[in-house]
Design an enzyme around this catalytic site. Structure first.
Site, mmCIF file in Angstrom:
data_model
loop_
_atom_site.group_PDB
_atom_site.id
_atom_site.type_symbol
_atom_site.label_atom_id
_atom_site.label_comp_id
_atom_site.label_asym_id
_atom_site.label_seq_id
_atom_site.Cartn_x
_atom_site.Cartn_y
_atom_site.Cartn_z
ATOM 1 N N LYS A 1 0.846 -1.201 0.000
ATOM 2 C CA LYS A 1 0.000 0.000 0.000
ATOM 3 C C LYS A 1 0.882 1.253 0.000
ATOM 4 C CE LYS A 1 -0.297 -0.285 5.041
ATOM 5 N NZ LYS A 1 -1.102 -0.785 6.169
ATOM 6 N N TYR B 1 18.908 28.533 10.372
ATOM 7 C CA TYR B 1 17.779 29.346 10.839
ATOM 8 C C TYR B 1 17.703 29.316 12.361
ATOM 9 C CZ TYR B 1 15.538 29.732 6.218
ATOM 10 O OH TYR B 1 15.234 30.019 4.931
HETATM 11 C C1 LIG Z 1 -0.320 -1.756 6.850
HETATM 12 C C2 LIG Z 1 -0.877 -3.039 7.277
HETATM 13 C C3 LIG Z 1 -0.063 -4.179 7.374
HETATM 14 C C4 LIG Z 1 1.442 -4.121 7.244
HETATM 15 O O1 LIG Z 1 1.960 -3.578 8.427
HETATM 16 P P1 LIG Z 1 3.533 -3.497 8.716
HETATM 17 O O2 LIG Z 1 3.584 -3.051 10.118
HETATM 18 O O3 LIG Z 1 4.067 -2.486 7.761
HETATM 19 O O4 LIG Z 1 4.096 -4.827 8.482
HETATM 20 C C5 LIG Z 1 -0.661 -5.392 7.648
HETATM 21 N N1 LIG Z 1 -2.005 -5.482 7.853
HETATM 22 C C6 LIG Z 1 -2.815 -4.396 7.799
HETATM 23 C C7 LIG Z 1 -4.271 -4.555 8.052
HETATM 24 C C8 LIG Z 1 -2.289 -3.140 7.528
HETATM 25 O O5 LIG Z 1 -3.082 -2.067 7.503
#
Ligand SMILES: *Cc1c(COP(=O)(O)O)cnc(C)c1O
Length: 351
Positions: free
Chosen positions: A35, A247
């Site tokens: 994702k 800054y």
């Molecule tokens: C994002 C997500 C994962 C992966 O999580 P990581 O901590 O990056 O391994 C797995 N299951 C769900 C439902 C998620 O939203």
């Protein structure tokens, strides 16, 4: 060569990390969570590399992301869409053979009336974020079984803390659900869940961040960096004792130092909270960041490796030396946010 910041995505390392995680649980399938454009590293290239390594199951958040992964991973891949469907996407799910993850009553209702595609059911076992409730009547469960889900799943809230009793509590709750779906494969573990032991792996694990070199795995699990982030030195100069840097003049040189200004800033995703905290690495030498992080620039102390500090030299901000989780902690954040926050100006190259 361009002076712009560069992220070299190491698809070979990402594939190796997938194999490493896969080897942890020989009985279970290892999926890949890609994702958010594979956590900012490029879903097309990452999914293709993982597919070639043998991964056949992918998770995305949106149907739109699923279409990209379908292109990358081919017809045979199983692609789960975590955020669930809306009515206007039904044809997309069917045509691209995406698997909808149903996590609300509305999802279930919608899917019941939809042209048939495959679905998964996401139950909330204690995270209180997304998921169908635990307290379902036998009648409701029977209706869900009639949807013939290809997977039941839940998500751990505290997997990064192995001692947290919430993990076993969620596992226990999830066992009740999986007992209600005896013939359906089950999935609970994200990356950190993969480190909690055999009892958390079920039939399918869903690592994301660990694929990209993040998380803090136990000693025996060796992950490789998924990305090298580098920035060019634009200029070097000598700073006398008492000189204030950047800054707000938040760093005052306690002695004469050699400084280098690098082409990287918060517009590229280096959080301002990393001021006076993070480290750039020049030819394997750590160079502390001095003063605030600007939009496009960052200043390093290169006194200890001055012979390498030439305009055009590349400084590593993520990679073998600059570890993702260490850099993230120095910025008061997590590997997740640092990776997904890499700005659009950072040139992605693939190796
Ligand atoms: C994002 C997500 C994962 C992966 O999580 P990581 O901590 O990056 O391994 C797995 N299951 C769900 C439902 C998620 O939203």
């Amino acid at each position: 060569m361009s002076q712009m910041p560069r992220a070299t995505v190491l698809t070979g390392n990402i594939a190796d990390n997938w194999r490493t995680l896969d080897a942890l649980h020989p009985g279970a399938t290892t999926a890949a969570v890609v994702k958010a454009d594979a956590y900012g590293l490029g879903a097309m290239r990452v999914a293709r590399a993982l597919r070639i390594a043998g991964c056949q199951t992918f998770f995305v958040a949106y149907a739109e992301e699923g279409l990209i992964v379908r292109k990358a991973a081919g017809k045979a891949a199983r692609i789960f869409v975590l955020n669930g469907p809306v009515r206007s996407e039904m044809a997309t799910y069917r045509d691209a053979d995406l698997t909808a993850v149903l996590s609300s009553e509305a999802h279930v209702k919608l899917w019941g009336t939809a042209p048939k595609g495959s679905c998964a059911l996401h139950f909330d076992t204690g995270m209180n974020r997304l998921g169908l409730p635990m307290d379902m009547s036998e009648k409701d469960l029977a209706a869900l079984r009639r949807l013939q889900p290809v997977l039941i799943m839940s998500h751990l809230a505290c997997a990064d803390d192995p001692e947290n009793p919430a993990n076993t509590a969620q596992r226990k709750a999830f066992n009740e659900i999986s007992d209600a779906f005896p013939d359906t494969p089950a999935s609970l573990a994200n990356s950190n869940g993969c480190y909690l032991g055999k009892g958390f792996a079920y039939d399918l694990t869903r690592p994301g961040l660990a694929l990209y070199g993040g998380t803090t795995p136990p000693e025996k699990v060796k992950l490789k960096p998924g990305v090298i982030l580098e920035a060019s030195i634009l200029a070097t100069f000598s700073g006398q004792t008492g000189t204030k840097v950047g800054y707000g003049g938040t760093h005052t040189l306690p002695e004469d130092r050699i400084l280098a200004t690098c082409a990287l800033g918060y517009a590229d995703g280096i959080p301002r909270a990393g001021a006076n905290q993070i480290t750039g690495w020049l030819e394997g030498n750590p160079c502390p960041v001095l003063g605030r992080i600007s939009m496009d620039l960052i200043t390093l102390d290169v006194t200890d490796c001055v012979k390498h500090a030439k305009p055009g030299a590349r400084v590593e901000f993520l990679g073998e030396n600059a570890k993702l989780e260490v850099q993230a902690a120095a910025c008061g954040t997590l590997g997740y946010e640092l990776l997904t926050g890499l700005g659009p100006r950072v040139q992605r190259v693939y190796r």
